[in-house]
Write an enzyme that holds these catalytic residues in place. Structure first.
Site, PDB file in Angstrom:
ATOM      1  N   ASN A 288     -60.823-100.625 -76.136  1.00 40.49           N
ATOM      2  CA  ASN A 288     -61.991-100.250 -76.935  1.00 40.49           C
ATOM      3  C   ASN A 288     -61.665 -99.220 -78.008  1.00 40.49           C
ATOM      4  O   ASN A 288     -60.923 -98.277 -77.774  1.00 40.49           O
ATOM      5  CB  ASN A 288     -63.092 -99.684 -76.036  1.00 40.49           C
ATOM      6  CG  ASN A 288     -63.884-100.777 -75.380  1.00 40.49           C
ATOM      7  OD1 ASN A 288     -63.437-101.923 -75.343  1.00 40.49           O
ATOM      8  ND2 ASN A 288     -65.039-100.451 -74.854  1.00 40.49           N
TER       9      ASN A 288
ATOM     10  N   TYR B 106     -68.027-113.449 -73.450  1.00 44.95           N
ATOM     11  CA  TYR B 106     -67.301-112.847 -74.583  1.00 44.95           C
ATOM     12  C   TYR B 106     -65.799-112.923 -74.359  1.00 44.95           C
ATOM     13  O   TYR B 106     -65.052-113.472 -75.180  1.00 44.95           O
ATOM     14  CB  TYR B 106     -67.733-111.389 -74.778  1.00 44.95           C
ATOM     15  CG  TYR B 106     -66.781-110.590 -75.656  1.00 44.95           C
ATOM     16  CD1 TYR B 106     -66.611-110.918 -76.999  1.00 44.95           C
ATOM     17  CD2 TYR B 106     -66.036-109.523 -75.135  1.00 44.95           C
ATOM     18  CE1 TYR B 106     -65.735-110.198 -77.804  1.00 44.95           C
ATOM     19  CE2 TYR B 106     -65.163-108.803 -75.930  1.00 44.95           C
ATOM     20  CZ  TYR B 106     -65.006-109.144 -77.266  1.00 44.95           C
ATOM     21  OH  TYR B 106     -64.134-108.443 -78.053  1.00 44.95           O
TER      22      TYR B 106
ATOM     23  N   THR C 205     -58.748-108.791 -77.634  1.00 44.78           N
ATOM     24  CA  THR C 205     -59.184-107.655 -76.829  1.00 44.78           C
ATOM     25  C   THR C 205     -58.467-107.635 -75.477  1.00 44.78           C
ATOM     26  O   THR C 205     -58.060-108.700 -74.972  1.00 44.78           O
ATOM     27  CB  THR C 205     -60.704-107.754 -76.583  1.00 44.78           C
ATOM     28  OG1 THR C 205     -61.080-106.846 -75.554  1.00 44.78           O
ATOM     29  CG2 THR C 205     -61.114-109.161 -76.131  1.00 44.78           C
ATOM     30  N   ASP C 206     -58.359-106.458 -74.881  1.00 41.80           N
ATOM     31  CA  ASP C 206     -57.771-106.380 -73.538  1.00 41.80           C
ATOM     32  C   ASP C 206     -58.729-106.958 -72.479  1.00 41.80           C
ATOM     33  O   ASP C 206     -58.340-107.134 -71.325  1.00 41.80           O
ATOM     34  CB  ASP C 206     -57.385-104.937 -73.188  1.00 41.80           C
ATOM     35  CG  ASP C 206     -58.573-104.000 -73.070  1.00 41.80           C
ATOM     36  OD1 ASP C 206     -59.687-104.396 -73.463  1.00 41.80           O
ATOM     37  OD2 ASP C 206     -58.385-102.860 -72.594  1.00 41.80           O
ATOM     38  N   GLU C 207     -59.978-107.247 -72.890  1.00 42.80           N
ATOM     39  CA  GLU C 207     -60.935-107.798 -71.915  1.00 42.80           C
ATOM     40  C   GLU C 207     -60.514-109.183 -71.425  1.00 42.80           C
ATOM     41  O   GLU C 207     -61.008-109.644 -70.403  1.00 42.80           O
ATOM     42  CB  GLU C 207     -62.345-107.837 -72.507  1.00 42.80           C
ATOM     43  CG  GLU C 207     -62.891-106.445 -72.738  1.00 42.80           C
ATOM     44  CD  GLU C 207     -64.387-106.403 -72.977  1.00 42.80           C
ATOM     45  OE1 GLU C 207     -65.126-107.158 -72.332  1.00 42.80           O
ATOM     46  OE2 GLU C 207     -64.807-105.619 -73.836  1.00 42.80           O
TER      47      GLU C 207
ATOM     48  N   ALA D 120     -65.838-111.960 -85.321  1.00 42.21           N
ATOM     49  CA  ALA D 120     -66.140-112.424 -83.966  1.00 42.21           C
ATOM     50  C   ALA D 120     -67.546-111.994 -83.605  1.00 42.21           C
ATOM     51  O   ALA D 120     -68.104-111.066 -84.198  1.00 42.21           O
ATOM     52  CB  ALA D 120     -65.147-111.815 -82.971  1.00 42.21           C
ATOM     53  N   GLU D 121     -68.105-112.685 -82.638  1.00 47.38           N
ATOM     54  CA  GLU D 121     -69.237-112.127 -81.895  1.00 47.38           C
ATOM     55  C   GLU D 121     -68.590-111.216 -80.866  1.00 47.38           C
ATOM     56  O   GLU D 121     -67.697-111.652 -80.121  1.00 47.38           O
ATOM     57  CB  GLU D 121     -70.048-113.237 -81.222  1.00 47.38           C
ATOM     58  CG  GLU D 121     -70.848-114.095 -82.189  1.00 47.38           C
ATOM     59  CD  GLU D 121     -72.021-113.351 -82.823  1.00 47.38           C
ATOM     60  OE1 GLU D 121     -72.404-112.273 -82.312  1.00 47.38           O
ATOM     61  OE2 GLU D 121     -72.544-113.826 -83.835  1.00 47.38           O
TER      62      GLU D 121
ATOM     63  N   LYS E 274     -62.837-115.070 -76.277  1.00 45.53           N
ATOM     64  CA  LYS E 274     -61.677-114.438 -76.927  1.00 45.53           C
ATOM     65  C   LYS E 274     -60.381-114.965 -76.310  1.00 45.53           C
ATOM     66  O   LYS E 274     -59.389-115.190 -77.018  1.00 45.53           O
ATOM     67  CB  LYS E 274     -61.753-112.905 -76.804  1.00 45.53           C
ATOM     68  CG  LYS E 274     -62.873-112.247 -77.579  1.00 45.53           C
ATOM     69  CD  LYS E 274     -62.780-112.391 -79.087  1.00 45.53           C
ATOM     70  CE  LYS E 274     -61.647-111.583 -79.688  1.00 45.53           C
ATOM     71  NZ  LYS E 274     -61.743-111.585 -81.199  1.00 45.53           N
TER      72      LYS E 274
HETATM   73  N1  NAD Z   1     -64.739-102.773 -81.108  1.00 45.43           N
HETATM   74  C1  NAD Z   1     -63.812-102.726 -80.152  1.00 45.43           C
HETATM   75  O1  NAD Z   1     -63.707-101.743 -79.420  1.00 45.43           O
HETATM   76  C2  NAD Z   1     -62.859-103.874 -79.976  1.00 45.43           C
HETATM   77  C3  NAD Z   1     -61.910-103.806 -78.949  1.00 45.43           C
HETATM   78  C4  NAD Z   1     -60.990-104.858 -78.806  1.00 45.43           C
HETATM   79  C5  NAD Z   1     -61.034-105.926 -79.679  1.00 45.43           C
HETATM   80  N2  NAD Z   1     -61.990-105.988 -80.655  1.00 45.43           N
HETATM   81  C6  NAD Z   1     -61.982-107.141 -81.546  1.00 45.43           C
HETATM   82  O2  NAD Z   1     -61.864-106.644 -82.870  1.00 45.43           O
HETATM   83  C7  NAD Z   1     -62.583-107.479 -83.774  1.00 45.43           C
HETATM   84  C8  NAD Z   1     -63.563-106.628 -84.564  1.00 45.43           C
HETATM   85  O3  NAD Z   1     -64.436-105.963 -83.654  1.00 45.43           O
HETATM   86  P1  NAD Z   1     -65.658-105.075 -84.183  1.00 45.43           P
HETATM   87  O4  NAD Z   1     -66.059-104.172 -83.072  1.00 45.43           O
HETATM   88  O5  NAD Z   1     -65.353-104.507 -85.523  1.00 45.43           O
HETATM   89  O6  NAD Z   1     -66.777-106.218 -84.323  1.00 45.43           O
HETATM   90  P2  NAD Z   1     -68.176-106.150 -85.075  1.00 45.43           P
HETATM   91  O7  NAD Z   1     -69.142-106.910 -84.206  1.00 45.43           O
HETATM   92  O8  NAD Z   1     -68.528-104.754 -85.468  1.00 45.43           O
HETATM   93  O9  NAD Z   1     -67.919-106.957 -86.429  1.00 45.43           O
HETATM   94  C9  NAD Z   1     -67.757-108.338 -86.454  1.00 45.43           C
HETATM   95  C10 NAD Z   1     -67.881-108.807 -87.885  1.00 45.43           C
HETATM   96  O10 NAD Z   1     -67.652-110.223 -87.897  1.00 45.43           O
HETATM   97  C11 NAD Z   1     -68.640-110.839 -88.712  1.00 45.43           C
HETATM   98  N3  NAD Z   1     -68.872-112.203 -88.226  1.00 45.43           N
HETATM   99  C12 NAD Z   1     -69.452-112.577 -87.055  1.00 45.43           C
HETATM  100  N4  NAD Z   1     -69.541-113.914 -86.977  1.00 45.43           N
HETATM  101  C13 NAD Z   1     -68.980-114.394 -88.128  1.00 45.43           C
HETATM  102  C14 NAD Z   1     -68.772-115.699 -88.638  1.00 45.43           C
HETATM  103  N5  NAD Z   1     -69.169-116.808 -87.964  1.00 45.43           N
HETATM  104  N6  NAD Z   1     -68.159-115.839 -89.839  1.00 45.43           N
HETATM  105  C15 NAD Z   1     -67.748-114.740 -90.532  1.00 45.43           C
HETATM  106  N7  NAD Z   1     -67.962-113.483 -90.110  1.00 45.43           N
HETATM  107  C16 NAD Z   1     -68.566-113.316 -88.919  1.00 45.43           C
HETATM  108  C17 NAD Z   1     -69.880-109.962 -88.569  1.00 45.43           C
HETATM  109  O11 NAD Z   1     -70.794-110.151 -89.656  1.00 45.43           O
HETATM  110  C18 NAD Z   1     -69.272-108.564 -88.489  1.00 45.43           C
HETATM  111  O12 NAD Z   1     -69.153-108.001 -89.780  1.00 45.43           O
HETATM  112  C19 NAD Z   1     -63.268-108.556 -82.925  1.00 45.43           C
HETATM  113  O13 NAD Z   1     -62.503-109.723 -82.977  1.00 45.43           O
HETATM  114  C20 NAD Z   1     -63.265-107.963 -81.514  1.00 45.43           C
HETATM  115  O14 NAD Z   1     -63.218-108.985 -80.537  1.00 45.43           O
HETATM  116  C21 NAD Z   1     -62.903-104.989 -80.813  1.00 45.43           C
END
Ligand code: NAD
Length: 222
Positions: free
Chosen positions: A187, A158, A133-135, A82-83, A162
């Site tokens: 988070n 964002y 995400t909870d967002e 994800a972005e 999601k």
């Molecule tokens: N980090 C948090 O606290 C948190 C909390 C709730 C949910 N999330 C969810 O968990 C998931 C992972 O989060 P994170 O913090 O590790 O994210 P991150 O931004 O660190 O990593 C995202 C990864 O996805 C890859 N990516 C992005 N666009 C892509 C595409 N088009 N094709 C293939 N790969 C692609 C990136 O290269 C990266 O490696 C996400 O879906 C996010 O919404 C994260």
């Protein structure tokens, strides 16, 4: 098990892939576009490990995604790509709609084609885990908490993207019967966290004696 993990070079994804392979002994295909947020050296401990393969691919590329499903034949998918940075979604919302909405649709379509080709035990036990995400639930009054029944109320490009992806995931379950799970975690923080995120950003700024930037009035709760 053979598990396809998208976004496996990101913050959470890399921790997940290391855990799945090293601690649990699963076979993992990491699908990651290696955007700015990726940190492929996180997976260096798996170099040469026959249980792990990294494919640089875009989840918005249907031909590539379908080919990877057909080749790897996963028992399960964990979709994390994800972005993910709220501030960036405010300056470049298109990238978020593309990856989080279109990309999720492509991953679900690929899963559906693959799942429909299975039968028996393999079809019954296949799962597609959509990590959200909870967002998507927006903001909380003081001392309240979200439940799975909370109303969707995204407040940023964002979280809106999601939320859209969650609805797609649920609809692939309702419409096609695809076994989909959706998680809405809060988070996470820990090793290999990208420095633009709140906790590492604050720590680095504090260490350098810089101002500590807080979103809004700093009173939002989740
Ligand atoms: N980090 C948090 O606290 C948190 C909390 C709730 C949910 N999330 C969810 O968990 C998931 C992972 O989060 P994170 O913090 O590790 O994210 P991150 O931004 O660190 O990593 C995202 C990864 O996805 C890859 N990516 C992005 N666009 C892509 C595409 N088009 N094709 C293939 N790969 C692609 C990136 O290269 C990266 O490696 C996400 O879906 C996010 O919404 C994260």
């Amino acid at each position: 098990m053979r598990i396809l993990v998208t976004g496996g070079c990101g913050f959470i994804g890399s921790a997940l892939v290391l855990h799945l392979v090293q601690d649990l002994g699963h076979e993992v295909l990491t699908l990651d576009a290696l955007t700015y947020a990726a940190n492929p050296i996180s997976l260096d401990p798996l170099k040469g490990d026959p249980r792990h393969r990294l494919e640089q691919a875009d989840i918005c590329d249907p031909a590539r995604v379908h080919a990877l499903y057909a080749d790897f034949k996963p028992d399960a998918v964990m979709h994390l790509a994800a972005e993910s940075h709220v501030d960036r979604s405010i300056t470049d919302p298109g990238a978020f709609v593309r990856t989080n909405v279109i990309g999720t649709q492509v991953m679900l379509d690929g899963a559906r084609t693959h799942w429909e080709s299975l039968d028996g035990e393999a079809k019954a036990t296949f799962r597609f885990l959509h990590v959200s995400t909870d967002e998507v639930y927006g903001s909380l009054p003081p001392d309240a908490f979200f439940t799975e029944e909370s109303r969707y109320d995204p407040r940023s490009p964002y979280s809106a993207s999601k939320a859209a992806s969650d609805h797609l995931a649920r609809s692939w379950h309702e419409t096609y019967g695809l076994p989909v799970l959706v998680t809405n975690c809060s988070n996470n923080y820990g090793p290999r966290h990208f420095p633009e995120k709140l906790i590492p950003l604050m720590i680095l700024a504090a260490l350098e004696g810089k101002p500590l930037p807080v979103y809004g009035d700093g009173l939002n709760e989740r």
